[in-house]
Design an enzyme around this catalytic site. Sequence first.
Site, PDB file in Angstrom:
ATOM      1  N   HIS A  43       0.840  -1.193   0.000  1.00 50.69           N
ATOM      2  CA  HIS A  43       0.000   0.000   0.000  1.00 50.69           C
ATOM      3  C   HIS A  43       0.875   1.243   0.000  1.00 50.69           C
ATOM      4  O   HIS A  43       2.038   1.217   0.404  1.00 50.69           O
ATOM      5  CB  HIS A  43      -0.945   0.011   1.211  1.00 50.69           C
ATOM      6  CG  HIS A  43      -0.283   0.343   2.516  1.00 50.69           C
ATOM      7  ND1 HIS A  43      -0.190   1.622   3.008  1.00 50.69           N
ATOM      8  CD2 HIS A  43       0.328  -0.449   3.441  1.00 50.69           C
ATOM      9  CE1 HIS A  43       0.435   1.618   4.167  1.00 50.69           C
ATOM     10  NE2 HIS A  43       0.770   0.374   4.460  1.00 50.69           N
ATOM     11  N   CYS A  44       0.296   2.355  -0.477  1.00 47.04           N
ATOM     12  CA  CYS A  44       0.972   3.653  -0.400  1.00 47.04           C
ATOM     13  C   CYS A  44       0.163   4.523   0.547  1.00 47.04           C
ATOM     14  O   CYS A  44      -0.485   4.017   1.453  1.00 47.04           O
ATOM     15  CB  CYS A  44       1.127   4.270  -1.788  1.00 47.04           C
ATOM     16  SG  CYS A  44      -0.421   4.522  -2.664  1.00 47.04           S
ATOM     17  N   VAL A  45       0.169   5.812   0.368  1.00 45.24           N
ATOM     18  CA  VAL A  45      -0.488   6.706   1.318  1.00 45.24           C
ATOM     19  C   VAL A  45      -2.000   6.528   1.318  1.00 45.24           C
ATOM     20  O   VAL A  45      -2.648   6.643   2.350  1.00 45.24           O
ATOM     21  CB  VAL A  45      -0.136   8.176   0.998  1.00 45.24           C
ATOM     22  CG1 VAL A  45      -0.840   9.128   1.951  1.00 45.24           C
ATOM     23  CG2 VAL A  45       1.377   8.378   1.099  1.00 45.24           C
ATOM     24  N   THR A  46      -2.579   6.209   0.169  1.00 42.84           N
ATOM     25  CA  THR A  46      -4.040   6.114   0.087  1.00 42.84           C
ATOM     26  C   THR A  46      -4.542   4.856  -0.607  1.00 42.84           C
ATOM     27  O   THR A  46      -5.748   4.620  -0.635  1.00 42.84           O
ATOM     28  CB  THR A  46      -4.616   7.319  -0.686  1.00 42.84           C
ATOM     29  OG1 THR A  46      -4.038   7.350  -2.002  1.00 42.84           O
ATOM     30  CG2 THR A  46      -4.317   8.628   0.036  1.00 42.84           C
ATOM     31  N   ARG A  47      -3.659   4.041  -1.174  1.00 50.35           N
ATOM     32  CA  ARG A  47      -4.113   2.945  -2.028  1.00 50.35           C
ATOM     33  C   ARG A  47      -3.624   1.576  -1.563  1.00 50.35           C
ATOM     34  O   ARG A  47      -2.479   1.428  -1.151  1.00 50.35           O
ATOM     35  CB  ARG A  47      -3.614   3.138  -3.472  1.00 50.35           C
ATOM     36  CG  ARG A  47      -3.813   4.503  -4.026  1.00 50.35           C
ATOM     37  CD  ARG A  47      -3.246   4.621  -5.426  1.00 50.35           C
ATOM     38  NE  ARG A  47      -3.218   6.011  -5.860  1.00 50.35           N
ATOM     39  CZ  ARG A  47      -3.050   6.402  -7.108  1.00 50.35           C
ATOM     40  NH1 ARG A  47      -2.887   5.509  -8.058  1.00 50.35           N
ATOM     41  NH2 ARG A  47      -3.042   7.681  -7.415  1.00 50.35           N
TER      42      ARG A  47
END
Length: 462
Positions: free
Chosen positions: A27-31
Amino acid sequence: MAKDFKKLALDIVARVGGEENVVSLTHCVTRLRFVLKDESKADTAALSGTKGVIKVIQAGGQYQVVIGNDVGEVYDAVLANTKIKAAGEEAASSGAKAAPGKKKSILGDGFVSVVSGIFMPFMGAFTAAGLIKGFLVLFTTLGWLDKEATTYTILYAAGDGVFYFLPVFLSYTAGKTFGAKPFVSMAIASALVYPNIVALNGAEGVAFLGIPVQMINYTSSVLPIIAICFVQGQLEKLLYKYIPKLVSGMLVPLFTVLILVPLGFIVIGPVTNFVGNIIATVITFLLEVCPPVAGFLMAALWPVMIIFGVHWAFIPVAINNMMTLGYDNILPLTVGCNFGIAAAALAVFLKTRNRDLKETAGPSVISALIGGVTEPAVYGVLVRFKKPMVIVCLVNGIGGALCAMFHVVRDTQISVNLLTMPAIWAVYGSWGIVAIVISFVGSFVLTWMFGFSDKMLEAEKQ
């Protein structure tokens, strides 16, 4: 009422085709970023309509589910309640094989996936360190702190340590991304920044078994260790294939370190250092040829890049610039973008009378302004109504053109949001602040006047 992250996690897994269809997850900051065996098995329409899911994107060789600020909790719930493995773990063992059609590559569609897998895990530490350095610049400029004081020395170490030992941080994440043993990767990276090696930077007559070695400074470097980890992943697979399992746990790490440390110093390091210098030179040349156009295009297209997640591709370029040129002249062009996106969402929030839209737009403004996380505003507001997206791109482009014309640069990594404005002023300078003001005011006013009305909500229903 507390959010049921377990239910949301299981709903998402079911709608991407079930556990058996998932190769790995990060995952990244929002996904949530899934690598799926067969993307056709995923029910994108149902997933897009799931409460708690903002958007579904298929890009960069990944099936990306945009969650927003709760992505970390949902990610943890997926791993805790399923047998799905985090990215890198599926290839961490010696016998692991990539799923058909999903082999990771540093080229093509997999590039963004590789970059985000390497840089995203330690961005929190990276940002914290950059902020410390930014505030130190501010405090010393204002005379609040003496550079000769031990307080400054300790705080500077806290801020600069991550950058100095950057190859060690990168080695762990790059090792996992390329399916190599990450702690062996760290052992190799540690050799690159070992004090006695650093002391040989630029020295003449350095050799390994009679082979000349061009000694360069690997502290804060990016490309050399990433290339080494890529080679390591391939080498370990080969070694595990031919070395008996009885002794592979001991001999494979031994041979890997003995081969790649000299190879890194003799070949990989100098070659990637040369490539890094070329990239920095080309970018600088393009910005010097026509700064306004280059700055406008970079800033105007940045929100579009966020949609597809390709903005991650600029992170290694920016870091390489700082390490080769002493400053980065790429990401400063986008300094106003977060504020422009937030302003457009704020205009929609204040202008609409629709309660559901207010509940979407309001939190997205806070997320962009305070956290510097813009995806909720981009997907939930700007892309939905289109005109605000066009306005933000054009206004941001004006700020980017000004930043390019007046050579706005940065020499450290800092997050861009309302709370970091003092550090932004200290690092980017006054023209960086001007670009922010232009993006915020321009995007708000134009979105309010021309970019949105509640009639657009009625048009959506038709």
